[in-house]
Design an enzyme around this catalytic site. Structure first.
Site, PDB file in Angstrom:
ATOM      1  N   SER A  11       4.820  -3.636   8.894  1.00 11.41           N
ATOM      2  CA  SER A  11       5.031  -4.817   8.059  1.00 11.41           C
ATOM      3  C   SER A  11       6.103  -4.591   7.003  1.00 11.41           C
ATOM      4  O   SER A  11       6.954  -5.457   6.766  1.00 11.41           O
ATOM      5  CB  SER A  11       3.711  -5.240   7.400  1.00 11.41           C
ATOM      6  OG  SER A  11       3.159  -4.180   6.651  1.00 11.41           O
ATOM      7  N   ARG A  32       9.567   2.339  18.032  1.00 12.41           N
ATOM      8  CA  ARG A  32       9.285   3.000  19.309  1.00 12.41           C
ATOM      9  C   ARG A  32       8.647   2.077  20.333  1.00 12.41           C
ATOM     10  O   ARG A  32       8.601   2.388  21.514  1.00 12.41           O
ATOM     11  CB  ARG A  32       8.382   4.205  19.069  1.00 12.41           C
ATOM     12  CG  ARG A  32       7.039   3.884  18.458  1.00 12.41           C
ATOM     13  CD  ARG A  32       6.220   5.118  18.212  1.00 12.41           C
ATOM     14  NE  ARG A  32       4.943   4.824  17.583  1.00 12.41           N
ATOM     15  CZ  ARG A  32       4.038   5.741  17.308  1.00 12.41           C
ATOM     16  NH1 ARG A  32       4.248   6.995  17.618  1.00 12.41           N
ATOM     17  NH2 ARG A  32       2.890   5.392  16.725  1.00 12.41           N
ATOM     18  N   ALA A 140       4.814  -6.667   1.284  1.00  9.98           N
ATOM     19  CA  ALA A 140       5.566  -7.204   2.416  1.00  9.98           C
ATOM     20  C   ALA A 140       5.169  -8.645   2.715  1.00  9.98           C
ATOM     21  O   ALA A 140       6.010  -9.473   3.084  1.00  9.98           O
ATOM     22  CB  ALA A 140       5.337  -6.327   3.647  1.00  9.98           C
ATOM     23  N   LYS A 191      -0.319   5.411  -6.839  1.00 13.86           N
ATOM     24  CA  LYS A 191      -0.896   4.065  -6.989  1.00 13.86           C
ATOM     25  C   LYS A 191      -1.724   3.673  -5.768  1.00 13.86           C
ATOM     26  O   LYS A 191      -2.683   2.907  -5.880  1.00 13.86           O
ATOM     27  CB  LYS A 191       0.197   3.041  -7.281  1.00 13.86           C
ATOM     28  CG  LYS A 191       1.345   2.977  -6.278  1.00 13.86           C
ATOM     29  CD  LYS A 191       1.164   1.939  -5.210  1.00 13.86           C
ATOM     30  CE  LYS A 191       2.381   1.844  -4.305  1.00 13.86           C
ATOM     31  NZ  LYS A 191       2.244   0.849  -3.244  1.00 13.86           N
ATOM     32  N   SER A 254      -3.460  -5.655  -0.368  1.00 11.42           N
ATOM     33  CA  SER A 254      -3.414  -4.195  -0.440  1.00 11.42           C
ATOM     34  C   SER A 254      -4.307  -3.553   0.611  1.00 11.42           C
ATOM     35  O   SER A 254      -5.536  -3.692   0.587  1.00 11.42           O
ATOM     36  CB  SER A 254      -3.858  -3.728  -1.832  1.00 11.42           C
ATOM     37  OG  SER A 254      -3.990  -2.328  -1.875  1.00 11.42           O
ATOM     38  N   ASN A 256      -4.758  -0.341   0.948  1.00 11.80           N
ATOM     39  CA  ASN A 256      -5.489   0.759   0.328  1.00 11.80           C
ATOM     40  C   ASN A 256      -6.725   0.261  -0.406  1.00 11.80           C
ATOM     41  O   ASN A 256      -7.785   0.880  -0.348  1.00 11.80           O
ATOM     42  CB  ASN A 256      -4.563   1.531  -0.608  1.00 11.80           C
ATOM     43  CG  ASN A 256      -3.506   2.297   0.157  1.00 11.80           C
ATOM     44  OD1 ASN A 256      -3.774   3.317   0.763  1.00 11.80           O
ATOM     45  ND2 ASN A 256      -2.280   1.775   0.155  1.00 11.80           N
ATOM     46  N   VAL A 279      -2.664   1.353   8.757  1.00 11.22           N
ATOM     47  CA  VAL A 279      -2.616   2.642   8.066  1.00 11.22           C
ATOM     48  C   VAL A 279      -2.732   2.416   6.565  1.00 11.22           C
ATOM     49  O   VAL A 279      -1.999   1.615   5.989  1.00 11.22           O
ATOM     50  CB  VAL A 279      -1.298   3.379   8.372  1.00 11.22           C
ATOM     51  CG1 VAL A 279      -1.198   4.658   7.544  1.00 11.22           C
ATOM     52  CG2 VAL A 279      -1.209   3.701   9.855  1.00 11.22           C
TER      53      VAL A 279
END
Length: 330
Positions: A11, A32, A140, A191, A254, A256, A279
């Site tokens: 993203s 890829r 993003a 962060k 977010s 995370n 991820v």
């Protein structure tokens, strides 16, 4: 005219491609996934990330050959998740020494325990003056919506920083430059860890009042950590540090924070990643960030980082660990 290459298919890579094609006549984009490349060529959308964004395919040279992508570039922007960077660059047969490389990756390379800029310098012999960092505060998803966003571009060579800033500047992107490449990159890594902490707290049922205290303590912890690693004069309240922390800690976009929230609700790390199918860079950063601090002659005081490390890597109870954390904050 400098030639730009973007490495990565996620993203944030898609957002950077969107920004660059607002200004430049052509860029090279390496990913890829051959299926994604063909889909973009045919439909002008990335099928897997920010799929609503219409891409200027007439300005894109798409390739799954990393050597071809790098050979054509003067400026390279790395947007490959740090956990997979070494694997992707193992395909490289060309030298990076004559290239200017910027990292838009907010994490630590697991194989070396270094932030990406430091890893590229040490592993590939790149001149530090040719290495830079692109950081926020910027999501993003908001770039995709063309909502006004801000980017900080850091490089020891401020002329190169300005060159990159100019390429990224457009009607919905404001840019500023910095020479604090170490502080900016470590801040961008930290962060994500603090956003995981915010997510864990949310998953455990803590409210906005606690979150405000957590973020207040997090920015001071970030300052102590970064000053320990690279002690120079900096204003931690600038957008590259505090702003990036706030948007990552609070935003619904977010990854995370979402990952941390799932941990707080009782998910295992494995099940959280499977559920998200994305991820969360902060997870991979936690262990190395903790170890880097512990290697210092006088480690920084980092109760939030320590708490997240205990939950994710030592498998301590999130509830009990955060209960203790509340007693260490003011």
């Amino acid at each position: 005219m400098k030639r730009y290459t973007v490495l990565g298919g996620g993203s944030w890579a898609t957002a950077i491609v969107k920004i660059l094609t607002e200004n430049l006549p052509q860029i090279t984009w390496y990913m890829r996934n051959e299926h994604a490349i063909e889909h973009i060529r045919q439909y002008r959308h990335n099928p897997n990330y920010l799929s609503s964004v219409e891409l200027h395919t007439e300005k894109l040279h798409l390739t799954s050959n990393i050597n071809e992508a790098i050979e054509e570039a003067d400026y390279i922007i790395f947007v490959i998740p740090s956990a997979f960077l070494v694997q992707e660059l193992s395909k490289l047969t060309l030298s990076l020494k004559e290239k200017v490389v910027f990292s838009a990756i907010k994490g630590i390379v697991p194989e070396s325990g270094l932030v990406v800029g430091e890893h590229l310098i040490q592993a590939y012999g790149i001149n530090p003056l040719n290495v830079g960092v692109i950081t926020g505060p910027c999501h993003a998803e908001e770039v995709a919506l063309e909502r006004l966003s801000y980017l900080t571009i850091a490089c020891e060579d401020l002329l190169k920083a300005e060159e990159m800033a100019s390429a990224l500047r457009c009607t919905f992107i404001r840019t500023k430059i910095s020479e604090d490449i170490i502080g900016v990159e470590y801040g961008a890594m930290l962060k994500n860890i603090y956003a995981i902490a915010a997510g864990i707290a949310h998953g455990l049922g803590y409210g906005d009042n606690f979150q405000s205290v957590l973020m207040s303590n997090a920015i001071r912890e970030m300052e102590r950590y970064v000053d320990t690693i690279h002690p120079i004069a900096r204003n931690i309240n600038q957008s590259a540090y505090l702003g990036d922390l706030l948007v990552t800690g609070y935003s619904a976009f977010s990854r995370n924070r979402l990952f941390g929230s799932m941990i707080g609700k009782g998910y295992s790390v494995r099940s959280a990643f499977m559920e998200m199918n994305m991820v969360a860079e902060g997870y991979y950063a936690v262990e190395n960030a903790y170890k880097i601090n512990q290697r210092q002659a006088l480690p920084a005081y980092t109760p939030i980082l320590n708490a997240v490390y205990k939950v994710l890597y030592l498998h301590h109870s999130a509830r009990e660990t955060f209960q203790k954390l509340t007693e260490e904050m003011d």
